[in-house]
Motif scaffolding. Structure first.
Motif, PDB file in Angstrom:
ATOM      1  N   GLY A 193     -12.818 -18.276   9.395  1.00  0.00           N
ATOM      2  CA  GLY A 193     -12.810 -16.965   9.393  1.00  0.00           C
ATOM      3  C   GLY A 193     -11.497 -16.463   9.922  1.00  0.00           C
ATOM      4  N   ILE A 194     -11.234 -15.073   9.497  1.00  0.00           N
ATOM      5  CA  ILE A 194     -10.134 -14.494   9.811  1.00  0.00           C
ATOM      6  C   ILE A 194     -10.322 -12.856  10.007  1.00  0.00           C
ATOM      7  CG2 ILE A 194      -8.408 -15.885   8.361  1.00  0.00           C
ATOM      8  CD1 ILE A 194      -8.430 -13.384   6.542  1.00  0.00           C
ATOM      9  N   ARG A 195      -9.444 -12.443  11.118  1.00  0.00           N
ATOM     10  CA  ARG A 195      -9.596 -10.953  11.271  1.00  0.00           C
ATOM     11  C   ARG A 195      -8.336 -10.456  10.900  1.00  0.00           C
ATOM     12  NH1 ARG A 195     -13.115  -8.471  14.427  1.00  0.00           N
ATOM     13  NH2 ARG A 195     -13.753  -9.953  15.655  1.00  0.00           N
ATOM     14  N   LEU A 196      -8.384  -9.369  10.236  1.00  0.00           N
ATOM     15  CA  LEU A 196      -7.232  -8.707   9.824  1.00  0.00           C
ATOM     16  C   LEU A 196      -6.876  -7.556  10.808  1.00  0.00           C
ATOM     17  CD1 LEU A 196      -7.883  -8.653   5.817  1.00  0.00           C
ATOM     18  CD2 LEU A 196      -6.202 -10.092   7.253  1.00  0.00           C
ATOM     19  N   THR A 197      -5.824  -7.356  11.300  1.00  0.00           N
ATOM     20  CA  THR A 197      -5.474  -6.362  12.542  1.00  0.00           C
ATOM     21  C   THR A 197      -4.006  -6.102  12.066  1.00  0.00           C
ATOM     22  OG1 THR A 197      -4.614  -8.073  13.863  1.00  0.00           O
ATOM     23  CG2 THR A 197      -6.923  -7.413  14.119  1.00  0.00           C
ATOM     24  N   VAL A 198      -3.674  -5.115  12.658  1.00  0.00           N
ATOM     25  CA  VAL A 198      -2.097  -4.373  12.653  1.00  0.00           C
ATOM     26  C   VAL A 198      -1.388  -5.353  13.567  1.00  0.00           C
ATOM     27  CG1 VAL A 198      -2.565  -2.219  11.928  1.00  0.00           C
ATOM     28  CG2 VAL A 198      -2.551  -2.702  14.379  1.00  0.00           C
ATOM     29  N   PRO A 199      -0.242  -5.546  13.265  1.00  0.00           N
ATOM     30  CA  PRO A 199       0.681  -6.466  14.104  1.00  0.00           C
ATOM     31  C   PRO A 199       0.637  -6.360  15.689  1.00  0.00           C
ATOM     32  CG  PRO A 199       1.692  -5.846  12.440  1.00  0.00           C
ATOM     33  CD  PRO A 199       0.633  -4.991  12.133  1.00  0.00           C
ATOM     34  N   ASP A 200       0.240  -5.014  16.188  1.00  0.00           N
ATOM     35  CA  ASP A 200       0.424  -5.034  17.533  1.00  0.00           C
ATOM     36  C   ASP A 200      -1.106  -5.385  18.119  1.00  0.00           C
ATOM     37  OD1 ASP A 200      -1.404  -2.787  16.938  1.00  0.00           O
ATOM     38  OD2 ASP A 200      -0.279  -1.144  17.867  1.00  0.00           O
ATOM     39  N   GLY A 201      -2.155  -5.811  17.268  1.00  0.00           N
ATOM     40  CA  GLY A 201      -3.390  -6.347  17.770  1.00  0.00           C
ATOM     41  C   GLY A 201      -4.382  -5.127  17.947  1.00  0.00           C
ATOM     42  N   THR A 202      -4.228  -4.100  17.534  1.00  0.00           N
ATOM     43  CA  THR A 202      -5.365  -3.091  17.375  1.00  0.00           C
ATOM     44  C   THR A 202      -6.122  -3.356  16.067  1.00  0.00           C
ATOM     45  OG1 THR A 202      -3.828  -1.435  16.308  1.00  0.00           O
ATOM     46  CG2 THR A 202      -4.188  -1.550  18.935  1.00  0.00           C
ATOM     47  N   VAL A 203      -7.177  -2.942  16.153  1.00  0.00           N
ATOM     48  CA  VAL A 203      -8.019  -3.330  14.958  1.00  0.00           C
ATOM     49  C   VAL A 203      -8.171  -1.892  14.137  1.00  0.00           C
ATOM     50  CG1 VAL A 203     -10.224  -3.793  14.027  1.00  0.00           C
ATOM     51  CG2 VAL A 203      -9.450  -5.071  15.792  1.00  0.00           C
ATOM     52  N   PRO A 228     -11.952  -0.466   3.318  1.00  0.00           N
ATOM     53  CA  PRO A 228     -11.333  -0.198   1.957  1.00  0.00           C
ATOM     54  C   PRO A 228     -10.124   0.535   2.231  1.00  0.00           C
ATOM     55  CG  PRO A 228     -13.327   1.055   1.747  1.00  0.00           C
ATOM     56  CD  PRO A 228     -13.489   0.317   2.877  1.00  0.00           C
ATOM     57  N   ASP A 229      -9.768   1.626   3.230  1.00  0.00           N
ATOM     58  CA  ASP A 229      -8.681   2.249   3.381  1.00  0.00           C
ATOM     59  C   ASP A 229      -7.485   1.618   4.166  1.00  0.00           C
ATOM     60  OD1 ASP A 229      -9.839   4.429   1.581  1.00  0.00           O
ATOM     61  OD2 ASP A 229     -11.125   5.196   3.410  1.00  0.00           O
ATOM     62  N   THR A 230      -8.071   1.084   5.102  1.00  0.00           N
ATOM     63  CA  THR A 230      -7.033   0.435   6.223  1.00  0.00           C
ATOM     64  C   THR A 230      -6.822  -1.135   5.949  1.00  0.00           C
ATOM     65  OG1 THR A 230      -8.559  -0.164   7.756  1.00  0.00           O
ATOM     66  CG2 THR A 230      -7.806   1.965   7.854  1.00  0.00           C
ATOM     67  N   HIS A 231      -7.747  -1.512   5.199  1.00  0.00           N
ATOM     68  CA  HIS A 231      -7.670  -3.309   4.845  1.00  0.00           C
ATOM     69  C   HIS A 231      -7.770  -3.780   6.116  1.00  0.00           C
ATOM     70  CE1 HIS A 231      -5.222  -1.839   1.303  1.00  0.00           C
ATOM     71  NE2 HIS A 231      -6.515  -1.711   1.174  1.00  0.00           N
ATOM     72  N   ASP A 257       0.735  -1.178  -0.163  1.00  0.00           N
ATOM     73  CA  ASP A 257       0.080  -0.021  -0.016  1.00  0.00           C
ATOM     74  C   ASP A 257       0.833   1.257   0.069  1.00  0.00           C
ATOM     75  OD1 ASP A 257      -1.861   2.085   0.330  1.00  0.00           O
ATOM     76  OD2 ASP A 257      -3.037   0.647   1.850  1.00  0.00           O
ATOM     77  N   SER A 258       0.712   2.220  -1.226  1.00  0.00           N
ATOM     78  CA  SER A 258       1.750   3.247  -1.091  1.00  0.00           C
ATOM     79  C   SER A 258       0.995   4.499  -0.767  1.00  0.00           C
ATOM     80  CB  SER A 258       2.342   3.237  -2.875  1.00  0.00           C
ATOM     81  OG  SER A 258       1.320   3.152  -3.550  1.00  0.00           O
ATOM     82  N   ARG A 259      -0.103   4.386  -0.288  1.00  0.00           N
ATOM     83  CA  ARG A 259      -0.947   5.478   0.131  1.00  0.00           C
ATOM     84  C   ARG A 259      -0.113   6.095   1.408  1.00  0.00           C
ATOM     85  NH1 ARG A 259      -6.615   3.232   0.564  1.00  0.00           N
ATOM     86  NH2 ARG A 259      -5.573   1.385   1.295  1.00  0.00           N
ATOM     87  N   PRO A 260      -0.257   7.492   1.466  1.00  0.00           N
ATOM     88  CA  PRO A 260       0.158   8.126   2.766  1.00  0.00           C
ATOM     89  C   PRO A 260      -0.683   7.644   3.819  1.00  0.00           C
ATOM     90  CG  PRO A 260      -0.171   9.718   0.810  1.00  0.00           C
ATOM     91  CD  PRO A 260      -0.688   8.364   0.317  1.00  0.00           C
ATOM     92  N   GLY A 261       0.120   7.284   4.761  1.00  0.00           N
ATOM     93  CA  GLY A 261      -0.289   6.780   6.089  1.00  0.00           C
ATOM     94  C   GLY A 261      -0.812   5.448   6.175  1.00  0.00           C
ATOM     95  N   ALA A 262      -0.197   4.661   5.098  1.00  0.00           N
ATOM     96  CA  ALA A 262      -0.842   3.099   5.133  1.00  0.00           C
ATOM     97  C   ALA A 262       0.017   2.550   6.340  1.00  0.00           C
ATOM     98  CB  ALA A 262      -0.285   2.588   3.736  1.00  0.00           C
ATOM     99  N   LEU A 263      -0.767   1.461   6.689  1.00  0.00           N
ATOM    100  CA  LEU A 263      -0.490   0.942   7.961  1.00  0.00           C
ATOM    101  C   LEU A 263       0.608  -0.237   7.856  1.00  0.00           C
ATOM    102  CD1 LEU A 263      -3.967   0.374   9.315  1.00  0.00           C
ATOM    103  CD2 LEU A 263      -2.240   1.914  10.085  1.00  0.00           C
ATOM    104  N   GLY A 264       0.938  -0.737   6.601  1.00  0.00           N
ATOM    105  CA  GLY A 264       1.832  -1.938   6.529  1.00  0.00           C
ATOM    106  C   GLY A 264       1.371  -3.250   6.700  1.00  0.00           C
TER     107      GLY A 264
END
Length: 162
Positions: free
Chosen positions: A152-162, A101-104, A15-22
């Motif tokens: 099912g899966i939940r997509l989160t950022v690596p630190d566990g926050t949604v 759609p923005d944060t995935h 994700d190359s958008r500014p502020g993307a979460l990685g």
């Protein structure tokens, strides 16, 4: 898989958008949580075979006693397959999700099971009152999907926050 089992997978979502979460973390959901999330949305996709090929249709649904119920019409391929299969039903998959759609970030659930026509007149009338099709077409049938496999899966950022 029990409801308590959780598997974590870290994947990179470009994700190359500014502020993307990685990178995102994919956490497996237990079946009870997956069905609870599925009950919280009204739109999904039914997957079945038509002429020996996979077919996907967006539909609206309701959950009823652990089963997924959709409305359909006389000429629909799924109606015909379910009718031909009789009480046993026909194997289908049902998928629904809620992914920003923005944060995935979000979740996705897939249910595999047997779909059969609802033939009881009282049940059919109840589903007609509960579930209103989006298209302007007569939908005289209901199909009930009894879950066999729920993932099912939940997509989160690596630190566990949604």
């Amino acid at each position: 898989m029990s409801d308590e089992s959780v598997r974590e997978i870290t994947m990179t979502v470009p994700d190359s958008r500014p502020g993307a979460l990685g990178p995102r973390q994919s956490v497996a959901l237990g079946s009870a949580e997956a069905l609870r999330l599925l009950a919280g949305v009204s739109v999904g996709r039914i997957v079945f075979t038509r002429r020996a090929l996979p077919t996907v249709r967006p539909v609206n649904h309701v959950m009823d006693g652990g089963a997924i119920v959709i409305r359909t019409h006389e000429g629909a391929a799924l109606t015909l397959h379910a009718r031909d299969a009789g009480a046993t039903g026909v194997v289908v998959a049902y998928e629904a999700d809620s992914i920003d759609p923005d944060t995935h970030l979000g979740w996705s659930v897939v249910v595999t099971g047997y779909a059969s026509l609802v033939t009881d007149a009282e049940e059919l009338a109840r589903y007609r009152s509960m579930l209103h099709p989006w298209v302007q077409q007569t939908m005289d049938y209901a199909v009930r999907i009894r879950p066999g496999l729920v993932t099912g899966i939940r997509l989160t950022v690596p630190d566990g926050t949604v």
